[in-house]
Enzyme design. Structure first.
Site, mmCIF file in Angstrom:
data_model
loop_
_atom_site.group_PDB
_atom_site.id
_atom_site.type_symbol
_atom_site.label_atom_id
_atom_site.label_comp_id
_atom_site.label_asym_id
_atom_site.label_seq_id
_atom_site.Cartn_x
_atom_site.Cartn_y
_atom_site.Cartn_z
ATOM 1 N N SER A 153 27.111 -13.827 -6.327
ATOM 2 C CA SER A 153 28.139 -13.063 -7.039
ATOM 3 C C SER A 153 28.776 -13.939 -8.103
ATOM 4 O O SER A 153 28.704 -15.177 -8.034
ATOM 5 C CB SER A 153 29.208 -12.644 -6.028
ATOM 6 O OG SER A 153 30.359 -12.157 -6.678
ATOM 7 N N TYR A 166 36.479 -13.657 0.274
ATOM 8 C CA TYR A 166 35.199 -13.324 -0.375
ATOM 9 C C TYR A 166 34.721 -14.481 -1.250
ATOM 10 O O TYR A 166 33.544 -14.857 -1.219
ATOM 11 C CB TYR A 166 35.363 -12.051 -1.205
ATOM 12 C CG TYR A 166 34.074 -11.548 -1.827
ATOM 13 C CD1 TYR A 166 33.115 -10.893 -1.050
ATOM 14 C CD2 TYR A 166 33.821 -11.708 -3.189
ATOM 15 C CE1 TYR A 166 31.934 -10.417 -1.623
ATOM 16 C CE2 TYR A 166 32.650 -11.229 -3.765
ATOM 17 C CZ TYR A 166 31.704 -10.585 -2.985
ATOM 18 O OH TYR A 166 30.540 -10.113 -3.553
HETATM 19 N N1 LIG Z 1 29.250 -4.215 -6.014
HETATM 20 C C1 LIG Z 1 29.636 -5.296 -6.692
HETATM 21 O O1 LIG Z 1 30.474 -5.205 -7.619
HETATM 22 C C2 LIG Z 1 29.040 -6.652 -6.350
HETATM 23 C C3 LIG Z 1 29.235 -7.714 -7.257
HETATM 24 C C4 LIG Z 1 28.671 -8.953 -6.975
HETATM 25 C C5 LIG Z 1 27.923 -9.132 -5.815
HETATM 26 N N2 LIG Z 1 27.754 -8.092 -4.948
HETATM 27 C C6 LIG Z 1 26.969 -8.332 -3.728
HETATM 28 O O2 LIG Z 1 25.883 -7.411 -3.694
HETATM 29 C C7 LIG Z 1 25.427 -7.324 -2.341
HETATM 30 C C8 LIG Z 1 25.108 -5.867 -2.036
HETATM 31 O O3 LIG Z 1 26.298 -5.116 -2.002
HETATM 32 P P1 LIG Z 1 26.460 -3.714 -2.749
HETATM 33 O O4 LIG Z 1 27.499 -3.903 -3.790
HETATM 34 O O5 LIG Z 1 25.147 -3.178 -3.128
HETATM 35 O O6 LIG Z 1 27.167 -2.849 -1.579
HETATM 36 P P2 LIG Z 1 26.621 -1.662 -0.671
HETATM 37 O O7 LIG Z 1 27.640 -1.474 0.403
HETATM 38 O O8 LIG Z 1 26.266 -0.471 -1.498
HETATM 39 O O9 LIG Z 1 25.287 -2.240 -0.030
HETATM 40 C C9 LIG Z 1 25.328 -3.113 1.080
HETATM 41 C C10 LIG Z 1 24.417 -2.586 2.165
HETATM 42 O O10 LIG Z 1 24.491 -3.504 3.259
HETATM 43 C C11 LIG Z 1 24.639 -2.789 4.472
HETATM 44 N N3 LIG Z 1 25.347 -3.642 5.406
HETATM 45 C C12 LIG Z 1 26.640 -4.065 5.331
HETATM 46 N N4 LIG Z 1 26.931 -4.830 6.404
HETATM 47 C C13 LIG Z 1 25.805 -4.903 7.152
HETATM 48 C C14 LIG Z 1 25.482 -5.540 8.374
HETATM 49 N N5 LIG Z 1 26.381 -6.270 9.064
HETATM 50 N N6 LIG Z 1 24.221 -5.413 8.848
HETATM 51 C C15 LIG Z 1 23.297 -4.657 8.185
HETATM 52 N N7 LIG Z 1 23.565 -4.015 7.035
HETATM 53 C C16 LIG Z 1 24.792 -4.142 6.517
HETATM 54 C C17 LIG Z 1 25.405 -1.513 4.094
HETATM 55 O O11 LIG Z 1 25.167 -0.460 5.020
HETATM 56 C C18 LIG Z 1 24.835 -1.213 2.712
HETATM 57 O O12 LIG Z 1 23.704 -0.366 2.782
HETATM 58 C C19 LIG Z 1 26.516 -7.963 -1.475
HETATM 59 O O13 LIG Z 1 26.091 -9.243 -1.056
HETATM 60 C C20 LIG Z 1 27.696 -8.089 -2.428
HETATM 61 O O14 LIG Z 1 28.554 -9.145 -2.079
HETATM 62 C C21 LIG Z 1 28.290 -6.854 -5.195
#
Ligand SMILES: NC(=O)c1ccc[n+]([C@@H]2O[C@H](COP(=O)([O-])OP(=O)(O)OC[C@H]3O[C@@H](n4cnc5c(N)ncnc54)[C@H](O)[C@@H]3O)[C@@H](O)[C@H]2O)c1
Length: 285
Positions: A153, A166
């Site tokens: 991130s 975070y």
């Molecule tokens: N959305 C943003 O703005 C952003 C920015 C930078 C980094 N990220 C990173 O991107 C990655 C993906 O997140 P996203 O934004 O796509 O969110 P999201 O919630 O849409 O996707 C995350 C997925 O992980 C699953 N999940 C969560 N906890 C879990 C667990 N304990 N066991 C199994 N599955 C689990 C959820 O059900 C979901 O399907 C994360 O690591 C997040 O930190 C997101």
């Protein structure tokens, strides 16, 4: 990369077997769709059965296998690796990606509450979940001379991408990626992509009563206000998760990234080249 895959290949990752954690929604789902488009077969582990059902229905089990499991369980991750090996003949790339956010819960907003439970929950998913995935997968990756691509991130480098929980977890993810890149060389490459804000279903810790909140709401609210103020040089760029997937394809490709390990590709609209007053010279164009 040239413009098209080599003759006879369907995509850049033709025939590869890839395991994505948290592939039920958001970035993980977009990565799964993109990897399939690039000719790979994908195993997804996620703890949300409804999202997994949609995923398998959309793709079919010839190309995508869904494993219901939690990334804080080594047993569940071993089951996911076994599924990838049995269904798709091995494992070429692991993408530790499942994560949760702290919704900018700053130190002062934590107030008098003890943050230990929230720390444990967030670090278990964002850090331990990545370590356990690597532990479950490394032998398969050594066998295939494969690679790992972490989702990190902007919070792996800069403040205010979240609160202290975070930001610390994503900095820890950076350290973990570097350590594994050292330890698993020369057989397994380990890299990362560091996205900026994306419209996904990103949730918060249940211990902060944020398990039901989705980051997509923040994007919807900003859009309703007519968009947010430009904070990054490429502020006109998209926040849809599918537009963050390209660097994963590049890093997973043996052909194009065979000499790349221990590095991070930021996909954040240029946070590192912000100015003091305006986002960039382009703001005047
Ligand atoms: N959305 C943003 O703005 C952003 C920015 C930078 C980094 N990220 C990173 O991107 C990655 C993906 O997140 P996203 O934004 O796509 O969110 P999201 O919630 O849409 O996707 C995350 C997925 O992980 C699953 N999940 C969560 N906890 C879990 C667990 N304990 N066991 C199994 N599955 C689990 C959820 O059900 C979901 O399907 C994360 O690591 C997040 O930190 C997101």
């Amino acid at each position: 990369m040239s413009d098209t895959p080599a003759a006879g290949r369907r995509g850049w990752l033709d025939g590869d077997s890839i395991l994505v954690t948290g592939g039920g929604s958001g970035l993980g789902r977009a990565l799964t769709d993109r990897f399939v488009e690039e000719g790979a077969r994908v195993t997804v582990v996620d703890h949300d059965p409804d999202k997994l059902a949609v995923l398998e229905k959309d793709h079919g089990t010839d190309t995508v296998r869904a494993v219901h499991g939690d990334v804080t369980s080594l047993e569940d991750l071993r089951a996911a690796v076994a599924t990838a090996e049995e269904a798709f003949g091995g494992l070429d790339t692991l993408v530790p990606n499942a994560g949760i956010w702290d919704y900018h819960r700053t130190l002062t907003r934590l107030g008098e509450d003890d943050p230990t439970a929230a720390f444990d929950e967030l670090f278990h998913v964002n850090v331990l979940g990545y370590l356990l995935a690597a532990q479950a997968a490394w032998k398969s990756l050594v066998a295939s001379r494969g690679s790992i691509v972490f989702t990190l991130s902007n919070a792996s480098f800069w403040p205010n991408g979240g609160g202290p929980l975070y930001t610390a977890s994503k900095h820890a993810g950076l350290g973990l990626m570097r350590e594994l890149a050292y330890e698993l060389a020369p057989k397994v490459r380990v890299n990362a992509v560091a996205p900026g804000g994306m419209r996904t279903d990103l949730r918060g810790p249940a211990s902060l009563d944020l398990g039901g909140r989705s980051i997509s709401r923040s994007f919807d609210k900003a859009a309703a206000r007519g968009g947010s103020a430009p904070m990054v040089p490429l502020y006109e760029s998209t926040t849809e998760p599918e537009d963050f997937t390209g660097p994963y394809v590049l890093l997973a490709s043996r052909r194009d990234s065979g000499n790349v390990t221990g590095t991070v590709v930021p996909v954040d609209g240029g946070i590192a080249v912000r100015g003091f007053a305006t986002p960039a010279g382009g703001a005047d164009l």
